[in-house]
Scaffold this active site. Structure first.
Site, PDB file in Angstrom:
ATOM      1  N   ARG A  25       0.823  -1.223   0.000  1.00  8.52           N
ATOM      2  CA  ARG A  25       0.000   0.000   0.000  1.00  8.52           C
ATOM      3  C   ARG A  25       0.855   1.269   0.000  1.00  8.52           C
ATOM      4  NH1 ARG A  25      -5.557  -1.103   1.865  1.00  8.52           N
ATOM      5  NH2 ARG A  25      -6.009  -2.927   0.602  1.00  8.52           N
ATOM      6  N   ARG A  29      -3.482   6.505   1.278  1.00  6.06           N
ATOM      7  CA  ARG A  29      -3.998   7.717   1.912  1.00  6.06           C
ATOM      8  C   ARG A  29      -3.047   8.407   2.888  1.00  6.06           C
ATOM      9  NH1 ARG A  29      -9.451   5.294   3.964  1.00  6.06           N
ATOM     10  NH2 ARG A  29      -8.119   3.470   3.795  1.00  6.06           N
ATOM     11  N   ARG A  38      -6.596  11.335  -5.807  1.00  4.57           N
ATOM     12  CA  ARG A  38      -7.852  10.611  -5.607  1.00  4.57           C
ATOM     13  C   ARG A  38      -9.026  11.591  -5.671  1.00  4.57           C
ATOM     14  NH1 ARG A  38     -10.663   9.186  -0.973  1.00  4.57           N
ATOM     15  NH2 ARG A  38     -11.625   7.124  -0.906  1.00  4.57           N
ATOM     16  N   ASP A  75      -7.013  -2.791  -7.501  1.00  4.65           N
ATOM     17  CA  ASP A  75      -7.493  -3.454  -6.290  1.00  4.65           C
ATOM     18  C   ASP A  75      -7.868  -4.893  -6.611  1.00  4.65           C
ATOM     19  OD1 ASP A  75      -8.233  -2.725  -3.377  1.00  4.65           O
ATOM     20  OD2 ASP A  75      -9.867  -4.006  -4.066  1.00  4.65           O
ATOM     21  N   TYR A 152     -14.869 -12.031  -0.188  1.00  4.61           N
ATOM     22  CA  TYR A 152     -15.603 -10.784  -0.477  1.00  4.61           C
ATOM     23  C   TYR A 152     -16.819 -11.057  -1.368  1.00  4.61           C
ATOM     24  CZ  TYR A 152     -11.714  -8.205   1.558  1.00  4.61           C
ATOM     25  OH  TYR A 152     -10.779  -7.722   2.433  1.00  4.61           O
TER      26      TYR A 152
END
Ligand code: 1CP
Length: 344
Positions: A25, A29, A38, A75, A152
């Site tokens: 990552r 953020r 973003r 992703d 998921y």
């Protein structure tokens, strides 16, 4: 011919005086420049499907820190979406998907080789990156492992214990196995295309492998990753594969051979000393500083980084965190980690 790229040398089994480094990552953020791009994209999925902006955020941590590898910005949940699931992100909460728990829902998915139109922006991002990255930086492509992606698709969201996927596996094994199969095939197609577009290494993330118990660990984590690795090696024998069965604990033992991977990434649930002794004989090991040091920093960050470098110093090693960096991390701590790895 030996490559000059340090990540490729470590993946080929070379013990280097200084381990190459990248960070899970690393585009994310915690970086103000990521948050700005973003915002420009509108939302996370628009960013993933905009090749220029996805390439831009992939390059940001390379410019700022000079990591030895860049990981494609995308992703793992783009594959379920390409298979026909609905996908959206709820701010502050995470991903949501339409669920697959019955044969009828499974029948509505597209065939595993019909995902490429949907995923073509990702391949375009890889192409841009292979032109724009510095010559010493390795480009890593990736996908989720079938079990993690299935958790998921069955639950429709992230779950602490992967309960819904375990329940479907127990109650309707045929549907669960067909879903696993469809994801496995799609992942082979997806990663092959990333390689054809310019990815030099691929990584398979089995983030939820740790909740598989008994024979399920072999059947649903190791074997699907081995099948993907074998299929990729068949077409692209020179492209190294990194596998990450996160949370495997003592079951990391023998993982290189069981999966056929060039490198096993380990989380911080095992000690570097144990992983070096048990795993490095099988090939390169990647890991495993606790991500929380990127928040707390200081002397402990430095001493833990030195300990991990030292523990893995007798074999092939790629320095990384045990899991992804979190949004509350301080970018200066990342620099401190890199300086410690490179300068001792
Ligand atoms: O708000 C935002 O900007 C979204 C945060 C974010 C980011 C930066 C998500 C949502 N995905 C990503 C990028 C991402 N995801 C990358 C890009 C490359 C890099 O590492 O820099 C990669 C490799 C992933 C992989 C990924 N996505 C995994 C496997 C690795 C892991 O962290 O265990 C998983 C499980 C996901 C699902 C996902 N995507 C995003 C979130 C918040 C989640 C986790 C949801 C949950 O908690 O279950």
């Amino acid at each position: 011919m030996t490559s000059q790229k340090t990540i490729l040398r470590a993946l080929a089994g070379e013990t280097l005086p200084t381990p190459p480094i990248w960070m899970m990552r690393q585009a994310g953020r915690y970086l103000p420049e990521y948050r700005a791009t973003r915002a420009e994209a509108g939302d996370f999925l628009k960013l993933c499907y905009n090749p220029d902006l996805a390439a831009e955020v992939t390059l940001q941590p390379i410019r700022r820190y000079g990591f030895d590898a860049a990981i494609l910005f995308a992703d793992i949940l783009l594959v379920p979406q390409a298979l026909g699931a609905d996908l959206w992100f709820v701010t502050g909460e995470g991903p949501r998907l339409s669920t697959i728990t019955t044969q009828a829902e499974l029948d509505k998915l597209v065939p595993a080789d019909a995902i490429h139109d949907h995923l073509s922006p990702v391949y375009e991002t890889v192409k841009i990156l292979s032109k724009e990255l510095p010559s010493e930086t390795t480009l890593i492509g990736f996908a989720g492992a079938p079990w993690t992606v299935a958790t998921y698709m069955v639950a429709g969201r992230g779950t602490p214990d992967q309960g819904p996927a375990h329940a479907l596996k127990a109650e309707n094994r045929a549907v669960f196995d067909s879903l696993m199969d469809r994801i496995t095939e799609a992942t082979i197609h997806y990663m092959s295309k990333q390689i054809e577009a310019g990815a030099e290494v691929v990584k398979i993330f089995d983030s939820w492998a740790g909740s598989l118990q008994g024979a399920d660990f072999m059947d649903y984590s190791i074997k699907p990753m081995a099948r993907i690795t074998a299929a990729l090696k068949d077409k692209h024998p020179n492209v190294p594969v990194i596998a990450f069965p996160r949370g495997a604990g003592e079951r990391y033992t023998g993982a290189h051979a069981a999966i056929g991977a060039d490198c096993i990434a380990v989380d911080d649930g095992v000690s570097a000393e144990w992983a070096a002794e048990t795993l490095q004989t099988g090939g390169c090991v990647q890991g495993n500083l606790k991500s929380s040091h990127m928040v707390t920093g200081g002397d402990e960050l430095v001493s833990e980084t030195r300990r991990i470098v030292q523990a893995f110093s007798k074999g092939p090693h790629i320095f990384n965190l045990g899991h992804g960096i979190t949004p509350d991390a301080d970018p200066e701590n990342v620099q401190l980690m890199i300086d410690t790895v490179r300068n001792g």
